[in-house]
Design a protein around this motif. Structure first.
Motif, short mmCIF file in Angstrom:
data_model
loop_
_atom_site.label_atom_id
_atom_site.label_comp_id
_atom_site.label_asym_id
_atom_site.label_seq_id
_atom_site.Cartn_x
_atom_site.Cartn_y
_atom_site.Cartn_z
N ARG A 1 -1.59 3.47 -7.91
CA ARG A 1 -2.71 2.69 -7.38
C ARG A 1 -3.63 2.28 -8.54
O ARG A 1 -3.98 3.12 -9.36
CB ARG A 1 -3.49 3.55 -6.38
CG ARG A 1 -4.42 2.82 -5.45
CD ARG A 1 -5.10 3.80 -4.48
NE ARG A 1 -4.14 4.73 -3.87
CZ ARG A 1 -3.35 4.42 -2.84
NH1 ARG A 1 -3.42 3.23 -2.30
NH2 ARG A 1 -2.50 5.31 -2.36
N ALA B 1 0.80 -1.23 0.00
CA ALA B 1 0.00 0.00 0.00
C ALA B 1 0.84 1.29 0.00
O ALA B 1 0.58 2.18 -0.81
CB ALA B 1 -0.99 -0.02 1.15
N ARG C 1 2.25 2.39 -3.31
CA ARG C 1 1.34 2.94 -4.32
C ARG C 1 1.24 4.45 -4.20
O ARG C 1 0.98 5.13 -5.19
CB ARG C 1 -0.01 2.24 -4.23
CG ARG C 1 0.22 0.73 -4.36
CD ARG C 1 -0.85 -0.02 -5.04
NE ARG C 1 -0.39 -1.39 -5.29
CZ ARG C 1 -1.08 -2.49 -5.04
NH1 ARG C 1 -2.30 -2.39 -4.55
NH2 ARG C 1 -0.58 -3.68 -5.32
N GLU C 2 1.48 4.97 -3.01
CA GLU C 2 1.62 6.42 -2.87
C GLU C 2 2.97 6.84 -3.45
O GLU C 2 3.07 7.81 -4.22
CB GLU C 2 1.56 6.85 -1.39
CG GLU C 2 1.72 8.36 -1.24
CD GLU C 2 2.22 8.82 0.16
OE1 GLU C 2 2.12 8.06 1.14
OE2 GLU C 2 2.72 9.96 0.22
#
Ligand code: PBG
Length: 327
Positions: free
Chosen positions: A214, A205, A208-209
């Protein structure tokens, strides 16, 4: 004082720091650590990644300085991820010879000719939909069209001077296609590090930033592996070896220690593990709360990953860990 009549007293080996150091079976060294880095267009940029404290998106000029720190600490290699100026459905920015990654590779090679420079090879950083491939009209990832695109980009990255290309897409047959595209274009010495065993994971997660990739719909379970499966990992590893991968990688690391232990005796080339973004961020977050000690937790996980069978470790702790290990 009564004494137990014990034949075995394993604690004898643990009684002093000198003895513990002497009998330690597993050791970490900076040269086996690989530092993942995010590069974006622009100048004089070091944009903090909020979900990964201490990690940044770098412009190529500032990347050179950060890599100098890694080199000084003895880190073995860097792995580059690109954030292009523009994204489209086909990820065409991946094929721009003046793109963000080829530019960064050239600058790094100029500044550090002896550094091992690896490039992550995947479309998800370049596609506007965020999937790791080219989509069919019904929104599925087209395996063979994606493989052709990756093979062409591998040649482009090799031409820029990358020592290693690292496909992280999980398409079938991509290692063989990349190997033959490299060979046919004269890049016989460019290595392929395959993300051979890559599980669909909640621990990606923060990445993805970091990579701004994303998925805009659905998830990656149609191409990344199901955490339920171990035999499939052996199959993926066997296929990538047969297709000519020079190094195999497993990710995430800490939730795949059993897989590393099973692959280690079977893989006849270097085996790597990727301690992914979420594995990094959970330690940083807990440390910021005062709930655990960053250094102790980070070094413990890295040592456990080595003990399980990984020879090389990709980790966002690379520079810090290398410095801790040299103290
Ligand atoms: C994508 C890619 C991902 C990572 C490396 N390459 C994310 C994903 O597959 O969703 C994750 C790395 C990390 O979390 O640090 N090809």
């Amino acid at each position: 004082m009564s004494r137990l009549a014990l034949a075995e007293r394993p604690r004898r080996l643990r009684q002093s720091a000198a003895l513990r150091r002497m009998v330690a079976e597993t050791r970490l060294s900076p040269r086996e650590l690989i530092y993942p880095l995010f590069v974006r267009p622009g100048q004089d940029l070091a944009r903090p990644i909020s979900s990964m404290p201490g990690q940044y998106q770098w412009s190529a000029d500032r990347l050179v300085g950060e890599v100098a720190r890694a080199v000084a600490a003895g880190v073995g290699a860097v792995m580059l991820f690109g954030i292009p100026a523009a994204k489209d459905p086909a990820g065409s920015a991946m094929h721009d010879p003046a793109g963000v990654v080829p530019t960064a590779v050239r600058r790094l090679k100029d500044a550090h000719p002896d550094l091992v420079v690896m490039v992550d090879l995947c479309l998800c950083d370049y596609t506007d939909h965020g999937h790791c491939g080219i989509l069919t009209p019904d929104g599925r990832v087209d395996n063979d069209a994606t493989v052709a695109s990756l093979a062409a980009a591998a040649v482009l990255f090799a031409e820029a001077g990358a020592d290693v290309v690292a496909p992280s897409d999980m398409m079938d047959g991509r290692v063989g296609a990349i190997r033959s595209a490299l060979d046919q274009s004269g890049h016989l010495d460019t290595l392929v590090l395959s993300y051979a065993v890559k599980y669909a994971s909640g621990f990606y997660a923060p990445f993805r930033e970091a990579a701004e990739n994303r998925p805009q719909f659905g998830d990656r379970r149609g191409y990344q592996m199901d955490v339920a499966n171990a035999r499939e990992a052996l199959r993926e590893a066997r296929l990538d070896m047969a297709e000519g991968a020079d190094v195999l990688m497993v990710k995430p690391a800490l939730s795949s220690l059993d897989i590393l232990a099973r692959l280690a005796p079977m893989v006849d080339r270097p085996l790597a593990a990727y301690q992914v973004s979420g594995e990094y961020s959970q330690i940083l977050a807990a440390a910021q709360c005062g709930w655990l000690d960053e250094r102790a937790a980070a070094l413990e996980t890295l040592l456990a990953i080595r003990r399980a069978g990984a020879q090389l470790i990709l980790t966002y702790f690379a520079v810090k860990a290398a410095q801790w290990l040299s103290e």
